[in-house]
Scaffold this motif. Structure first.
Motif, mmCIF file in Angstrom:
data_model
loop_
_atom_site.group_PDB
_atom_site.id
_atom_site.type_symbol
_atom_site.label_atom_id
_atom_site.label_comp_id
_atom_site.label_asym_id
_atom_site.label_seq_id
_atom_site.Cartn_x
_atom_site.Cartn_y
_atom_site.Cartn_z
ATOM 1 N N MET A 1 -24.619 9.515 -33.595
ATOM 2 C CA MET A 1 -24.096 10.236 -34.760
ATOM 3 C C MET A 1 -23.329 11.480 -34.330
ATOM 4 S SD MET A 1 -23.887 10.098 -38.069
ATOM 5 C CE MET A 1 -25.209 9.143 -38.735
ATOM 6 N N LEU A 2 -23.873 12.234 -33.372
ATOM 7 C CA LEU A 2 -23.224 13.473 -32.952
ATOM 8 C C LEU A 2 -21.990 13.228 -32.085
ATOM 9 C CD1 LEU A 2 -26.358 15.717 -32.400
ATOM 10 C CD2 LEU A 2 -24.754 15.741 -34.325
ATOM 11 N N ALA B 1 -26.536 18.315 -27.709
ATOM 12 C CA ALA B 1 -26.085 19.489 -28.459
ATOM 13 C C ALA B 1 -24.644 19.848 -28.082
ATOM 14 C CB ALA B 1 -27.024 20.663 -28.218
ATOM 15 N N GLU B 2 -24.305 19.738 -26.790
ATOM 16 C CA GLU B 2 -22.924 19.982 -26.358
ATOM 17 C C GLU B 2 -21.971 18.969 -26.983
ATOM 18 O OE1 GLU B 2 -23.011 20.032 -22.085
ATOM 19 O OE2 GLU B 2 -24.099 21.940 -22.035
ATOM 20 N N LEU B 3 -22.421 17.726 -27.128
ATOM 21 C CA LEU B 3 -21.632 16.696 -27.795
ATOM 22 C C LEU B 3 -21.381 17.088 -29.255
ATOM 23 C CD1 LEU B 3 -20.428 13.834 -27.306
ATOM 24 C CD2 LEU B 3 -22.633 12.919 -28.064
ATOM 25 N N ALA B 4 -22.397 17.632 -29.910
ATOM 26 C CA ALA B 4 -22.256 18.084 -31.299
ATOM 27 C C ALA B 4 -21.206 19.184 -31.407
ATOM 28 C CB ALA B 4 -23.600 18.574 -31.836
ATOM 29 N N VAL B 5 -21.235 20.136 -30.474
ATOM 30 C CA VAL B 5 -20.253 21.223 -30.480
ATOM 31 C C VAL B 5 -18.847 20.651 -30.267
ATOM 32 C CG1 VAL B 5 -19.461 23.285 -29.249
ATOM 33 C CG2 VAL B 5 -21.895 22.986 -29.747
ATOM 34 N N PRO C 1 -22.578 27.417 -29.681
ATOM 35 C CA PRO C 1 -22.215 27.779 -31.054
ATOM 36 C C PRO C 1 -22.558 26.646 -32.027
ATOM 37 C CG PRO C 1 -20.259 27.094 -29.879
ATOM 38 C CD PRO C 1 -21.392 27.062 -28.886
ATOM 39 N N LEU C 2 -23.850 26.418 -32.190
ATOM 40 C CA LEU C 2 -24.361 25.336 -33.026
ATOM 41 C C LEU C 2 -25.624 25.805 -33.718
ATOM 42 C CD1 LEU C 2 -24.145 22.215 -33.690
ATOM 43 C CD2 LEU C 2 -25.726 21.863 -31.779
ATOM 44 N N GLY C 3 -25.754 25.520 -34.994
ATOM 45 C CA GLY C 3 -26.994 25.804 -35.697
ATOM 46 C C GLY C 3 -28.006 24.730 -35.374
ATOM 47 N N ASN D 1 -17.718 17.830 -31.041
ATOM 48 C CA ASN D 1 -17.271 17.089 -32.220
ATOM 49 C C ASN D 1 -17.348 17.908 -33.504
ATOM 50 O OD1 ASN D 1 -16.473 14.475 -31.121
ATOM 51 N ND2 ASN D 1 -18.580 14.433 -30.393
ATOM 52 N N GLN D 2 -17.526 19.215 -33.363
ATOM 53 C CA GLN D 2 -17.416 20.203 -34.442
ATOM 54 C C GLN D 2 -18.487 20.118 -35.525
ATOM 55 O OE1 GLN D 2 -13.246 19.509 -35.505
ATOM 56 N NE2 GLN D 2 -12.708 21.336 -34.322
ATOM 57 N N TRP D 3 -19.677 19.627 -35.187
ATOM 58 C CA TRP D 3 -20.781 19.656 -36.143
ATOM 59 C C TRP D 3 -21.184 21.107 -36.387
ATOM 60 C CZ3 TRP D 3 -23.177 15.564 -38.662
ATOM 61 C CH2 TRP D 3 -22.714 14.298 -38.311
ATOM 62 N N GLU D 4 -21.580 21.413 -37.599
ATOM 63 C CA GLU D 4 -22.020 22.771 -37.947
ATOM 64 C C GLU D 4 -23.439 23.026 -37.473
ATOM 65 O OE1 GLU D 4 -19.974 25.009 -39.220
ATOM 66 O OE2 GLU D 4 -18.390 23.506 -39.297
#
Length: 159
Positions: free
Chosen positions: A51-52, A79-83, A106-108, A85-88
């Motif tokens: 998903m991320l 978490a780096e993958l989420a950043v 920079p991820l919540g 791909n611009q997840w909040e």
């Protein structure tokens, strides 16, 4: 985007849900918001990574890990993958690992706790269900607002 959950609650009392204060803040972005995307799984983070890896601008991934504290569902690489791909943000009813590294991103991130043990990889879980934990329902497409004082949910965008 600047907001306070206290102000949002006061302005929309009766139209927002408040999570029970059970999740700790781990990400480098303590204040985040976005449209909810959901996953339900147990001790298997395969779908979290999948998903991320998708575009996530304006979205928050909510993961119902069954409240398990026996392993982590999010680590620094995911978490780096989420950043990337611009997840909040990511909200996990379960544990994370690599908390120091995640705290620098920079991820919540909200989760129950930390655990150094990684999860199994069975590719099990379900996407886009209404989830229930922390005393509230997480409905895909609804909105989540998190800051230092807590987490709110709304059926409509408040900002």
């Amino acid at each position: 985007m600047s907001f306070l959950t206290t102000d949002l609650y006061d302005a929309h009392e009766g139209r927002v849900a408040v999570l029970e204060p059970m999740l700790k803040s781990y990400g480098g972005k303590p204040r985040f918001s976005g449209q909810i995307v959901t996953l339900k799984l147990y001790e298997d983070n395969t779908l979290v990574r999948e998903m991320l890896a998708e575009p996530g601008a304006g979205k928050v991934l909510v993961v119902d890990g069954g409240g398990s504290k026996r392993c982590a569902l999010l680590g620094d690489q995911i978490a780096e993958l989420a950043v990337k791909n611009q997840w909040e943000g990511v909200v996990i009813y379960g544990c994370i690992r690599d908390s120091v590294a995640i705290g620098a991103l920079p991820l919540g991130v909200r989760a129950l706790d930390t655990n150094p043990k990684k999860s199994v990889k069975r590719n099990e879980g379900t996407r886009n269900l209404v989830l229930n934990f922390a005393g509230v329902d997480f409905t895909p497409g609804h909105w989540l607002y998190a800051d230092e004082d807590g987490v709110l949910l709304s059926a409509v965008a408040l900002l």
